[in-house]
Design a protein around this motif. Sequence first.
Motif, PDB file in Angstrom:
ATOM      1  N   SER A   1       6.183 -17.954  16.152  1.00  0.00           N
ATOM      2  CA  SER A   1       5.628 -19.189  16.719  1.00  0.00           C
ATOM      3  C   SER A   1       4.754 -19.927  15.716  1.00  0.00           C
ATOM      4  O   SER A   1       4.740 -21.159  15.668  1.00  0.00           O
ATOM      5  CB  SER A   1       4.815 -18.854  17.970  1.00  0.00           C
ATOM      6  N   THR A   2       4.036 -19.191  14.881  1.00  0.00           N
ATOM      7  CA  THR A   2       3.093 -19.808  13.949  1.00  0.00           C
ATOM      8  C   THR A   2       3.774 -20.463  12.758  1.00  0.00           C
ATOM      9  O   THR A   2       3.392 -21.569  12.335  1.00  0.00           O
ATOM     10  CB  THR A   2       2.092 -18.747  13.437  1.00  0.00           C
TER      11      THR A   2
ATOM     12  N   MET B   1      11.758 -23.405  13.568  1.00  0.00           N
ATOM     13  CA  MET B   1      12.879 -23.089  14.436  1.00  0.00           C
ATOM     14  C   MET B   1      12.957 -24.137  15.522  1.00  0.00           C
ATOM     15  O   MET B   1      12.040 -24.296  16.317  1.00  0.00           O
ATOM     16  CB  MET B   1      12.677 -21.718  15.083  1.00  0.00           C
ATOM     17  N   SER B   2      14.036 -24.899  15.551  1.00  0.00           N
ATOM     18  CA  SER B   2      14.157 -25.978  16.505  1.00  0.00           C
ATOM     19  C   SER B   2      15.586 -26.106  16.978  1.00  0.00           C
ATOM     20  O   SER B   2      16.498 -25.526  16.417  1.00  0.00           O
ATOM     21  CB  SER B   2      13.691 -27.303  15.879  1.00  0.00           C
ATOM     22  N   LYS B   3      15.765 -26.893  18.033  1.00  0.00           N
ATOM     23  CA  LYS B   3      17.095 -27.137  18.560  1.00  0.00           C
ATOM     24  C   LYS B   3      17.834 -28.136  17.673  1.00  0.00           C
ATOM     25  O   LYS B   3      17.281 -28.706  16.733  1.00  0.00           O
ATOM     26  CB  LYS B   3      17.006 -27.683  19.992  1.00  0.00           C
ATOM     27  N   ALA B   4      19.093 -28.376  18.011  1.00  0.00           N
ATOM     28  CA  ALA B   4      19.915 -29.268  17.199  1.00  0.00           C
ATOM     29  C   ALA B   4      19.366 -30.685  17.178  1.00  0.00           C
ATOM     30  O   ALA B   4      19.537 -31.418  16.211  1.00  0.00           O
ATOM     31  CB  ALA B   4      21.353 -29.254  17.726  1.00  0.00           C
ATOM     32  N   ASP B   5      18.666 -31.092  18.261  1.00  0.00           N
ATOM     33  CA  ASP B   5      18.136 -32.460  18.314  1.00  0.00           C
ATOM     34  C   ASP B   5      16.758 -32.577  17.671  1.00  0.00           C
ATOM     35  O   ASP B   5      16.132 -33.627  17.714  1.00  0.00           O
ATOM     36  CB  ASP B   5      18.082 -32.944  19.771  1.00  0.00           C
TER      37      ASP B   5
ATOM     38  N   GLY C   1       3.827  -4.696  17.124  1.00  0.00           N
ATOM     39  CA  GLY C   1       5.080  -5.096  16.484  1.00  0.00           C
ATOM     40  C   GLY C   1       5.783  -6.230  17.193  1.00  0.00           C
ATOM     41  O   GLY C   1       6.216  -7.205  16.563  1.00  0.00           O
ATOM     42  N   ILE C   2       5.912  -6.134  18.519  1.00  0.00           N
ATOM     43  CA  ILE C   2       6.643  -7.149  19.280  1.00  0.00           C
ATOM     44  C   ILE C   2       5.812  -8.411  19.460  1.00  0.00           C
ATOM     45  O   ILE C   2       6.273  -9.521  19.166  1.00  0.00           O
ATOM     46  CB  ILE C   2       7.083  -6.583  20.640  1.00  0.00           C
ATOM     47  N   ALA C   3       4.576  -8.257  19.949  1.00  0.00           N
ATOM     48  CA  ALA C   3       3.718  -9.432  20.143  1.00  0.00           C
ATOM     49  C   ALA C   3       3.377 -10.079  18.801  1.00  0.00           C
ATOM     50  O   ALA C   3       3.355 -11.322  18.687  1.00  0.00           O
ATOM     51  CB  ALA C   3       2.440  -9.034  20.876  1.00  0.00           C
ATOM     52  N   GLY C   4       3.134  -9.258  17.783  1.00  0.00           N
ATOM     53  CA  GLY C   4       2.802  -9.805  16.466  1.00  0.00           C
ATOM     54  C   GLY C   4       3.948 -10.570  15.838  1.00  0.00           C
ATOM     55  O   GLY C   4       3.750 -11.659  15.278  1.00  0.00           O
ATOM     56  N   SER C   5       5.165 -10.035  15.909  1.00  0.00           N
ATOM     57  CA  SER C   5       6.314 -10.740  15.341  1.00  0.00           C
ATOM     58  C   SER C   5       6.599 -12.024  16.106  1.00  0.00           C
ATOM     59  O   SER C   5       7.009 -13.039  15.521  1.00  0.00           O
ATOM     60  CB  SER C   5       7.544  -9.831  15.345  1.00  0.00           C
TER      61      SER C   5
END
Length: 435
Positions: free
Chosen positions: A334-335, A1-5, A325-329
């Motif tokens: 991120s991983t 997951m990254s920005k357009a640049d 659920g929230i921290a794991g997702s």
Amino acid sequence: MSKADGTPQRLFSRGSFLESSRTAEILRAEATGGLLLIIAAAVALVWANSPWRDAYFDLRNTVVGFTPFDLHLDLSLGAWAADGLLAIFFFVAGLELKREFVAGDLRDPRRAALPVIAAVGGMAVPAVIFVLWNLGTDDLVGWAIPTATDIAFAVAILAVISTHLPSGLRTFLLTLAVVDDLLAITVIALFYTDHLDVPYLLLSLVPIAAFGFLAQRGVHRGWLLIPLAVVAWALVHESGVHATVAGVALAFTVPVRTSVSDSDRGLAEHLEHLIRPISAGFAVPVFAFFAAGVYVGGLDGLRAALTDQIALGIMCGLVLGKTIGIAGSTWLLSTFTRADLDEELSWVDVIGMSLLAGIGFTVSLLIGELAFGYGTREDDVAKVGVLVGSVCAGLLATIVLRARNRVYRRICELEQVDSDADGVPDVYQRGDDSP
């Protein structure tokens, strides 16, 4: 997951200055409503366990209403609060959700991914935990009780502990709660509809369409919109679908913008500013007053309720399930993508926010009533589980977030520096902070 640049997307990074300012304004309003909610729930709980408890339950069960055109609108005050007042709450949630995805930061799929994925994880894991606790029983119908997040209660906790939450975390919390509300109303509509009267449901589309027709033309006169909303609510209620669904359906017909300009305030924002105080300051506290009153029966009764599988499943779902659920997702996002945690924050902050999201008061109480039936033993046990689980989640979140308050204060001070005095803090004018 990254920005357009091609650079990595930052998780929990601050959004635009406009969105951050608006989020802060909404959370201030929710904080006041949340404090009223806590007071109302406390009064109900004390009254329901006092020598005068019969008066409380008589009040809650008092039937008010009439039956025009064979519509069953003679309901108890408790049912009016759950079916009627919470429709106002979900109307505001629907307006906020539509605005976020049409004109807010969530129109960018990269920024929308985190709260959406976190909300899904934060609902799935608590549901699984509840099911595991109650396997082999007839109580699995309550699986959705620990899946909700109460934004008003959570923000009230933040107001009480006076933590200086950075704008990125504030925006995440609000957006997570909004997405959570949409998922909750979807669950209610799909899984907690006992019977479906299709003609009434189809007939409800007429006032909803008329409401949308007027809204799309900028009509905001209450004497036109309110009667249509009431008729739509009554028809949805009669159809067997929970009447709060009408609130979301009406909200989705309201336009967000008045033109193609992102800065123009449309009818959605106008109605949200008008109705949010009614929702946060009256509708939700009144619902809490009628929903939170459960007779515990002293220490022995409390001990019995807290050792019940229903209550244990709810408490573990809210405290452990929401956090995992929230921290794991977030960790998985991120991983396995190019998204990195914002450099100003740490994983302790993610855990703190996840614990805070474990406060599932309002919608959890509503789902408990729908799952087990109003006033049943199972409903009372579920309410104890919701109350204790929400308080435990709030206390743990307070410990974690207060420990980080010095860091938050430094970030908040940075977010207020405006060296060129143009009205926009410097951090919002840097390219790496833009969405």
